[in-house]
Design a protein around this motif. Structure first.
Motif, mmCIF file in Angstrom:
data_model
loop_
_atom_site.group_PDB
_atom_site.id
_atom_site.type_symbol
_atom_site.label_atom_id
_atom_site.label_comp_id
_atom_site.label_asym_id
_atom_site.label_seq_id
_atom_site.Cartn_x
_atom_site.Cartn_y
_atom_site.Cartn_z
ATOM 1 N N THR B 7 0.826 -1.218 0.000
ATOM 2 C CA THR B 7 0.000 0.000 0.000
ATOM 3 C C THR B 7 0.858 1.265 0.000
ATOM 4 O OG1 THR B 7 -1.568 -1.237 1.344
ATOM 5 C CG2 THR B 7 -1.961 1.112 1.146
ATOM 6 N N ILE B 8 1.989 1.202 0.688
ATOM 7 C CA ILE B 8 2.866 2.378 0.722
ATOM 8 C C ILE B 8 3.591 2.541 -0.611
ATOM 9 C CG2 ILE B 8 4.906 3.422 1.800
ATOM 10 C CD1 ILE B 8 4.203 1.882 4.346
ATOM 11 N N PRO B 11 1.668 3.445 -4.713
ATOM 12 C CA PRO B 11 1.384 4.807 -5.201
ATOM 13 C C PRO B 11 2.640 5.621 -5.533
ATOM 14 C CG PRO B 11 0.172 4.349 -3.174
ATOM 15 C CD PRO B 11 1.173 3.272 -3.340
ATOM 16 N N LEU B 12 3.818 5.119 -5.129
ATOM 17 C CA LEU B 12 5.044 5.895 -5.344
ATOM 18 C C LEU B 12 5.713 5.580 -6.669
ATOM 19 C CD1 LEU B 12 6.721 5.459 -1.824
ATOM 20 C CD2 LEU B 12 5.506 7.464 -2.649
ATOM 21 N N VAL B 13 5.344 4.458 -7.277
ATOM 22 C CA VAL B 13 6.108 3.989 -8.433
ATOM 23 C C VAL B 13 5.325 4.108 -9.739
ATOM 24 C CG1 VAL B 13 7.472 2.393 -7.026
ATOM 25 C CG2 VAL B 13 5.354 1.600 -8.094
ATOM 26 N N ASP B 14 6.061 3.999 -10.844
ATOM 27 C CA ASP B 14 5.427 4.058 -12.164
ATOM 28 C C ASP B 14 4.866 2.704 -12.595
ATOM 29 O OD1 ASP B 14 5.961 6.732 -12.504
ATOM 30 O OD2 ASP B 14 7.925 6.386 -13.413
ATOM 31 N N VAL B 51 13.710 8.011 0.985
ATOM 32 C CA VAL B 51 12.411 7.353 0.833
ATOM 33 C C VAL B 51 12.439 5.995 1.529
ATOM 34 C CG1 VAL B 51 10.663 6.594 -0.792
ATOM 35 C CG2 VAL B 51 12.092 8.532 -1.371
ATOM 36 N N ILE B 55 9.934 4.721 4.454
ATOM 37 C CA ILE B 55 9.120 3.498 4.350
ATOM 38 C C ILE B 55 9.407 2.592 5.544
ATOM 39 C CG2 ILE B 55 8.646 1.418 2.989
ATOM 40 C CD1 ILE B 55 9.443 3.016 0.476
#
Lengths: 208, 76
Positions: B7-8, B11-14, B51, B55
């Motif tokens: 879940t973390i 949303p951060l990656v492509d 980052v 995390i």
């Protein structure tokens, strides 16, 4: 992501129909024209409706709120979010039970969540947004604590005549301490080291 | 815990579909091995590991109530 395909007599009408279906405004969607349509002879023979595809652009603030809810939900904490936006600054105020788990020791969990939320929001934002997370008035309480700490250590530095190095802090917490002591002429403050180990040093004004 | 990490990170990656978390349980510790698309490595590590550190902080906070010690590794 939400998207619809809409038709109309003209491209303009098709777009309006798409907006109505998505219940949004033109600046929040991206439109691709699939077919320009054709008027035909006298508007009867060989006429073809215009077709457009409209994709709703994700709203950065909604995405950030969703991220915060999802992550804290998976941590076993149910939260409510109050969002305040002031230009490029966005503040999310979290509330709920077990919120202490999200704050962590000296706010380190809250600061990490804040950093991650900032990354998420700026994947969608057109203008760079600055995120502040707060819970149970933590930022205000922390600020008071830091100012007290600054005054106490300033006195200690004067009494001993020695420099005092503080533990590493994020930039906005260092700023609180610099600001708290800026009017104290007998003391000077500076930051030393590189992030994430950058820390404040409080020194008597005449040494160094 | 595995879900929390996903879940973390997603949303951060492509390339969210390439996010994988493997679990290795030992006596005293649980190691979560996170792997992402090669192009997203920089996004989950960040400048000077900022980052990755954030995390880990969140994941360790969630794992503080568990018996075993938790580790998060980022692998290629």
């Amino acid at each position: 992501m939400k998207q619809v395909t809409a038709t109309g007599q003209t491209v303009k009408e098709a777009v309006e129909s798409a907006l109505a279906q998505l219940n949004t405004t033109e600046d929040r969607i991206e439109i691709t024209i699939v077919d320009e349509g054709k008027k035909g002879v006298f508007g009867i023979f060989g006429s073809r409706p215009a077709v457009v595809k409209a994709v709703k652009k994700p709203d950065p603030i909604e995405e950030a709120e969703k991220f915060l809810k999802d992550v804290s939900g998976k941590m076993g904490v149910t939260i409510e979010i109050e969002t305040l936006r002031d230009g490029k600054n966005v503040q999310f105020i979290l509330s709920g039970e077990k919120i202490a788990l999200l704050i962590g020791k000296r706010g380190q969990t809250l600061n990490s969540l804040q950093y991650l939320t900032q990354l998420v929001i700026n994947r969608y934002a057109e203008q760079y947004l600055n995120v502040v997370l707060d819970a149970e008035d933590y930022r205000k309480r922390r600020q008071d604590t830091l100012i007290q700490l600054a005054d106490r250590l300033a006195q200690k530095a004067l009494k001993t005549g020695k420099e005092i190095a503080l533990e590493p802090m994020p930039s906005y917490e260092r700023k609180v301490i610099h600001t708290a002591l800026v009017n104290n002429k007998r003391i000077k403050t500076y930051s030393d080291g590189n992030d994430p180990h950058r820390h404040i040093v409080i020194a008597p004004a005449r040494t160094r | 815990m595995k879900e929390l990490i996903e879940t973390i990170v997603k949303p951060l990656v492509d390339f969210p579909e390439d996010v994988q978390v493997n679990v290795q349980e030992e006596d005293q510790r649980v190691t979560y091995q996170l792997s992402v698309n090669k192009n997203d490595m920089g996004k989950v590590i960040g400048k000077q590991g900022r980052v990755a550190k954030a995390i880990r902080t969140v994941v360790y906070a969630a794992g503080s109530s568990e018996q075993k010690k938790i580790f998060l590794e980022i692998i290629e």
